[in-house]
Design an enzyme around this catalytic site. Structure first.
Site, PDB file in Angstrom:
ATOM      1  CB  CYS A  60     105.857 -11.278 -18.809  1.00 62.80           C
ATOM      2  SG  CYS A  60     104.970 -10.732 -20.274  1.00 62.80           S
ATOM      3  CB  THR A  61     106.347  -6.471 -16.315  1.00 65.01           C
ATOM      4  OG1 THR A  61     107.718  -6.730 -16.572  1.00 65.01           O
ATOM      5  CG2 THR A  61     105.987  -6.926 -14.922  1.00 65.01           C
TER       6      THR A  61
END
Length: 185
Positions: A60-61
């Site tokens: 994920c970011t």
């Protein structure tokens, strides 16, 4: 004989103090250099939540910014089913640079977060001790400025996680995905 015994007791006391203090913190931590976009590359934890959800997790970011009062706003965007989920957290700074606290409004758990090691432009190793009424757990995160990291950085993450008492089945290099990467703040 006395000198040897005192040396052993001294080392034992030092070890106990270090264990009590928890994770180390990055020397000369520079908060402004930690800001910006990161990819979550690795996650390790001995929590039941992690054990139950591990098979569903993907890269994920995370976007880190500094608030007006010097705390960290941490926004993570991750794939959940067919959607992109966004989670905002406010990490409150402590007197020790590189160490933050966070209380989950949803679960009431208290998080002692430490930036263990970073070079700011490639990777960051972050460790968290989580305490809640049902017990405590440890979580280690490996962030990267890009979607890939060198084998040496991945090995460092694995080694550090093991040093915190985490087992190999509790350590995960997150599978890469393009889902939700463009949606990040």
């Amino acid at each position: 004989m006395h000198a040897t015994l005192l040396s052993i007791l001294g080392l034992a006391l030092l070890g106990a103090l270090r264990a009590q203090d928890g994770f180390p913190v990055q020397t000369d931590f520079q908060q402004d250099k930690l800001t910006g976009r990161w990819y979550s590359i690795g996650l390790a934890s001995n929590s039941n939540w992690f054990k139950e959800k591990k098979h569903l997790m993907k890269m994920c970011t995370t976007v880190i910014s500094v608030t007006a009062d010097g705390n960290l706003e941490v926004t993570s965007t991750y794939p959940k089913g067919d959607q992109c989920e966004k989670r905002n957290s406010l990490y409150t700074k402590t007197e020790q640079p590189g160490r933050f606290s966070y209380t989950s409004p949803r679960w009431g758990s208290k998080h002692d977060i430490r930036v263990v090691e970073t070079n700011y432009d490639e990777y960051a190793l972050v460790a968290t001790q989580i305490s809640k009424s049902t017990g405590s757990s440890t979580m280690v995160l490996l962030y990267s400025r890009t979607k890939e990291l060198s084998p040496e950085r991945l090995e460092r993450f694995t080694q550090f996680s093991r040093e915190q008492g985490l087992m190999d089945e509790e350590i995960l290099i997150l599978p890469q995905t393009d889902k939700c990467m463009a949606d990040a703040a």
